[in-house]
Scaffold this active site. Sequence first.
Site, PDB file in Angstrom:
ATOM      1  CG  ASN A  13      -1.700   1.242   1.408  1.00  0.00           C
ATOM      2  OD1 ASN A  13      -1.796   2.063   0.478  1.00  0.00           O
ATOM      3  ND2 ASN A  13      -2.294   1.416   2.581  1.00  0.00           N
ATOM      4  CD1 TRP A  14       3.809   1.333  -2.758  1.00  0.00           C
ATOM      5  CD2 TRP A  14       3.859   2.580  -4.612  1.00  0.00           C
ATOM      6  NE1 TRP A  14       4.732   0.778  -3.609  1.00  0.00           N
ATOM      7  CE2 TRP A  14       4.782   1.535  -4.759  1.00  0.00           C
ATOM      8  CE3 TRP A  14       3.708   3.492  -5.658  1.00  0.00           C
ATOM      9  CZ2 TRP A  14       5.565   1.370  -5.896  1.00  0.00           C
ATOM     10  CZ3 TRP A  14       4.476   3.331  -6.801  1.00  0.00           C
ATOM     11  CH2 TRP A  14       5.402   2.288  -6.915  1.00  0.00           C
ATOM     12  CE  LYS A  15       0.101   3.474   4.892  1.00  0.00           C
ATOM     13  NZ  LYS A  15      -0.173   3.629   6.281  1.00  0.00           N
ATOM     14  CG  HIS A  99      -5.996   1.902   5.055  1.00  0.00           C
ATOM     15  ND1 HIS A  99      -5.573   2.823   5.985  1.00  0.00           N
ATOM     16  CD2 HIS A  99      -4.957   1.044   4.874  1.00  0.00           C
ATOM     17  CE1 HIS A  99      -4.322   2.532   6.341  1.00  0.00           C
ATOM     18  NE2 HIS A  99      -3.932   1.445   5.687  1.00  0.00           N
ATOM     19  CD  GLU A 101      -3.179   5.559   6.735  1.00  0.00           C
ATOM     20  OE1 GLU A 101      -3.121   5.602   5.498  1.00  0.00           O
ATOM     21  OE2 GLU A 101      -2.278   5.083   7.452  1.00  0.00           O
ATOM     22  CD  GLU A 171      -3.841  -2.671   7.167  1.00  0.00           C
ATOM     23  OE1 GLU A 171      -2.736  -2.931   6.706  1.00  0.00           O
ATOM     24  OE2 GLU A 171      -4.403  -1.583   6.994  1.00  0.00           O
ATOM     25  N   GLY A 177       1.982   1.929  10.713  1.00  0.00           N
ATOM     26  CA  GLY A 177       2.946   3.023  10.595  1.00  0.00           C
ATOM     27  C   GLY A 177       3.635   3.391  11.899  1.00  0.00           C
ATOM     28  CB  SER A 217       4.792  -2.146  11.893  1.00  0.00           C
ATOM     29  OG  SER A 217       4.340  -0.821  12.119  1.00  0.00           O
ATOM     30  N   GLY A 238       2.605  -1.224   4.243  1.00  0.00           N
ATOM     31  CA  GLY A 238       2.712   0.195   3.916  1.00  0.00           C
ATOM     32  C   GLY A 238       4.163   0.594   3.716  1.00  0.00           C
ATOM     33  N   GLY A 239       4.780   1.117   4.769  1.00  0.00           N
ATOM     34  CA  GLY A 239       6.139   1.659   4.691  1.00  0.00           C
ATOM     35  C   GLY A 239       7.140   0.792   3.951  1.00  0.00           C
TER      36      GLY A 239
END
Length: 263
Positions: A13-15, A99, A101, A171, A177, A217, A238-239
Site C-alpha cells: 500500500n503506497w498510500k 483502510h 486512514e 490491521e 505506521g 508494520s 505500507g512503509g
Amino acid sequence: MNKKYRKTIIAGNWKMNLLPSDVKSFTEELRTLLPKAKTCEVALLVPYTHISALRRAMKDNRISVGAQDVSVHDKGAYTGEISADMLADLGASYVIVGHSECRQYHGDSDFTVGAKAAAVLEKGMSPIICVGESLEQRERGLTMEYITYQVLAALSFVPEGKERSIVIAYEPIWAIGTGKTATKEEAQEVCEGIRDVVREKFGARVARSVSILYGGSMNPKNAAELLSMPDIDGGLIGGASLKPHDFAQIIDAVAQVTGEEQK
Ligand code: PEP
C-alpha cells in the site's frame, strides 16, 4: 486450516507516496529482486494517478495492480470521485476498502465500506476489506467483538456468488505506521476469529478459500514468523513496500515459510 485452498498475497500500500515518474525505476529494481518462480500473488495498491504507469511497467502481469479506495457511486455528479468501473477499465485487480486512514480522515462508516466492497465486486475486482481495533479497544478486551462487527457489516454487502473474491486484511490501528507489530500469536488469534466469522456467514468452503492478510508494520524481519501462522495468508504492507529491497525480502519470506512447511 489448510492453506492450499487459498492464495498467499503480498500487497504493498503506497498510500500517498512516490510519483508516477518513480514507477518505472521502482518496478525495474523490484523485477531484478523478485524470486524466479512465482511463490505468491504480489500486488501494488497505488494512488489512482500511478495505475496506468504501473500497468505499463508490469505488462507481463508479474505484479497485480490495485487502488486504495473507490467511490460507492456508479457514475455521475460526484466531483473528485473515482468509480469501480474506471478502476476496472484501467486494469486494477484489487481495491482497498475501509483502510483505517479512510475511516479516520474521510469518515468511511461500516456501511460505506460494505457498499464500496460491493461496487468493487460487481466490476469483477477483489476488495481488500480492512478491519482493525484501536489500542483502547484492545486494552479493554474488546478486540474480537469489534472486529466481528466490522467483518459482518462488510460481509452483509457481498453479492451472492462473489464471496470467494473477497480478501480481508486485519490491521490493528495501533500497529499501522508505528513500528509496533502485533505478535504472531495476537495476529493469528484475530485472523482465525475472522475466518470463523466468514464460516458462520458463508460456510466452510468459502471460509477456507478467503485470504486473510495481516497489516501493521510488517517488515523483512518479522514477515516470516507472521506468515508462518495458519490463518495469516499474506501481508498488507505500507512503509516497507516503498523500498523495492524491503518489499522483495517480504516476498522472499513466503518462499522461506513454504519451504519450511514442505520439509
Ligand atoms: C497500511 O497502511 O496498510 C500499513 C500496514 O502500513 P505500515 O506497514 O506502514 O504499518
